[in-house]
Design a protein around this motif. Structure first.
Motif, short mmCIF file in Angstrom:
data_model
loop_
_atom_site.label_atom_id
_atom_site.label_comp_id
_atom_site.label_asym_id
_atom_site.label_seq_id
_atom_site.Cartn_x
_atom_site.Cartn_y
_atom_site.Cartn_z
N GLY A 140 0.92 -1.10 -0.09
CA GLY A 140 -0.05 0.04 0.09
C GLY A 140 0.86 1.13 -0.11
O GLY A 140 0.16 2.42 -0.05
N LEU A 141 2.15 1.15 0.05
CA LEU A 141 2.87 2.40 -0.01
C LEU A 141 4.00 2.37 -0.88
O LEU A 141 4.53 1.10 -1.36
N CYS A 142 4.35 3.54 -1.43
CA CYS A 142 5.46 3.71 -2.46
C CYS A 142 6.30 4.76 -2.26
O CYS A 142 5.83 5.92 -1.27
N GLU A 143 7.64 4.91 -2.66
CA GLU A 143 8.42 6.16 -2.47
C GLU A 143 8.45 6.75 -4.12
O GLU A 143 8.72 5.80 -4.95
N VAL A 144 8.14 7.91 -4.03
CA VAL A 144 8.29 8.72 -5.26
C VAL A 144 9.24 9.87 -5.14
O VAL A 144 9.33 10.31 -4.11
N LEU A 145 9.99 10.24 -6.17
CA LEU A 145 11.12 11.33 -6.08
C LEU A 145 10.11 12.65 -6.24
O LEU A 145 9.35 12.79 -6.99
N ALA A 146 10.73 13.80 -5.31
CA ALA A 146 9.95 15.12 -5.15
C ALA A 146 10.75 16.09 -4.84
O ALA A 146 11.94 15.77 -4.16
N LEU A 147 10.39 17.12 -4.99
CA LEU A 147 11.06 18.37 -4.74
C LEU A 147 10.26 18.89 -3.39
O LEU A 147 9.29 19.11 -3.21
N ASP A 148 11.29 19.28 -2.49
CA ASP A 148 10.83 19.85 -1.16
C ASP A 148 10.71 21.51 -1.15
O ASP A 148 11.64 22.10 -1.33
N LEU A 149 9.50 22.09 -1.66
CA LEU A 149 9.46 23.52 -2.02
C LEU A 149 8.76 24.31 -0.50
O LEU A 149 8.51 25.29 -0.63
N ARG A 150 9.09 23.62 0.57
CA ARG A 150 8.54 23.99 1.87
C ARG A 150 7.23 24.36 2.21
O ARG A 150 6.41 23.40 3.10
N GLU A 151 6.57 25.07 1.19
CA GLU A 151 5.26 25.16 1.47
C GLU A 151 4.35 24.33 0.65
O GLU A 151 3.06 23.95 0.86
N SER A 152 4.95 23.46 -0.08
CA SER A 152 4.46 22.42 -1.01
C SER A 152 5.57 21.37 -1.52
O SER A 152 6.77 21.62 -1.11
N VAL A 153 4.91 20.35 -2.10
CA VAL A 153 5.78 19.23 -2.70
C VAL A 153 5.58 18.99 -4.13
O VAL A 153 4.34 19.36 -4.36
N MET A 154 6.45 19.05 -4.86
CA MET A 154 6.21 18.75 -6.30
C MET A 154 6.87 17.42 -6.68
O MET A 154 7.91 17.14 -6.61
N THR A 155 5.92 16.59 -6.95
CA THR A 155 6.30 15.17 -7.29
C THR A 155 6.93 15.30 -8.69
O THR A 155 6.48 15.94 -9.51
#
Length: 322
Positions: A140-155
């Motif tokens: 039920g869980l997966c890991e996806v790479l994303a950008l940490d934009l502080r106020e939001s996340v961009m996958t």
């Protein structure tokens, strides 16, 4: 933070419940959606409000689940909802209407913001073909790479990752970045039968994703690396991670702690901001095994022969040392 008690309902329990968000009454749900429509209108955007999303005339859709949870958890009640909703809508539109970080940040800057993000599989399922790099980390869980934009996340879909380098190297860099995040709030929860476990809580969207670096996190929290039997872990939402190192020599509170973490995970998942999983897992050498599945009324404790053998060994060790 809750472990044995849920937050009280804002309306009486007898009030009819909202069809989409059961933590709202029907009246609360209607008021919440009215504030959402008004907040978008203040920004010059007319939207159609559905039960769990809003859509504009260009076909864009925005989910409301996390915002609804934020409002439900606001201790000062409905009077604060307009302020919370306006702030959330403003941040959301700044992200979606502004330039993409991929357009104005240099590759080195993007790499510095790269993180592995643990999310429910359902989060990417509608667009799974765009995230071939996504890695299953547990049922039920997966890991996806994303950008940490502080106020939001961009996958980042595969097409956005390709110009940055090899996926194996990118995942290693992302994990290194995760390990370097500053330690957030840490507490130790205690309960019946001497049960206890550590809980890390923070504003970061990647707090629960620290499970990917469980050994390093345990060392930071306790001053010791994990033993060969690893730890119990739970990630009820993106802002919380529960961890309990297992003492391989003599651990007499392992089962009470497993039950306590089960209650904790359920209580902090259902109406959480950024829910991840209500389940409890056993971490060993980077592998997560689900021990408790919470999908119905009662938790289901999964049969795992190796965990049963661990319990028997710990019981024998305790008997020998008495």
């Amino acid at each position: 933070m809750r472990i044995f008690h849920r937050s009280p309902e804002r309306d009486q329990q007898s009030a009819g419940r909202d069809a989409e968000y059961s933590f709202f009454s029907v009246d609360e749900g209607a008021q919440f959606r009215a504030h959402v429509r008004a907040a978008f209108a203040e920004r010059g955007l007319e939207v159609t409000v559905h039960s769990g999303t809003v859509s504009d005339n260009t076909g864009r859709q925005f989910g409301l689940r996390n915002l609804a949870a934020i409002c439900h958890q606001e201790p000062r009640g409905r009077k604060r909802w307009p302020h919370l909703i306006r702030g959330h809508v403003g941040r959301l539109l700044r992200v979606v209407d502004g330039p993409s970080p991929l357009e104005f940040l240099e590759p080195d800057q993007l790499l510095a913001l790269l993180r592995p993000w643990v999310v429910a599989r359902d989060f990417i399922e509608p667009n799974a073909d765009r995230y071939v790099h996504a890695r299953v980390v547990a049922p039920g869980l997966c890991e996806v790479l994303a950008l940490d934009l502080r106020e939001s996340v961009m996958t980042l879909p595969d097409t956005s990752l390709a110009p940055l380098g090899d996926i194996v190297e990118l995942r290693a860099r992302a994990l290194d970045n995760l390990r370097e995040l500053p330690m957030e709030s840490h507490t130790i929860l205690h309960g019946p039968q001497q049960m206890h476990f550590d809980v890390v809580t923070g504003d970061s969207f990647f707090t629960s994703s620290r499970v990917l670096a469980t050994n390093e996190l345990a060392r930071d929290l306790t001053g010791r690396p994990l033993g060969p039997d690893g730890a119990l872990v739970a990630m009820p939402n993106r802002h919380q991670l529960a961890l309990r190192p297992i003492d391989s020599e003599r651990d007499t509170t392992l089962m009470p702690t497993l039950y306590g973490m089960t209650v904790f995970a359920a209580a902090n998942y259902e109406d959480a901001v950024g829910p991840v999983s209500p389940d409890v897992y056993w971490w060993r050498d980077g592998t997560l095994t689900r021990l408790v599945r919470q999908e119905g009324v009662e938790p289901e404790f999964k049969d795992d022969i190796e965990f049963e053998m661990l319990q028997m060994r710990l019981a024998d060790n305790d008997a020998d040392q008495r």
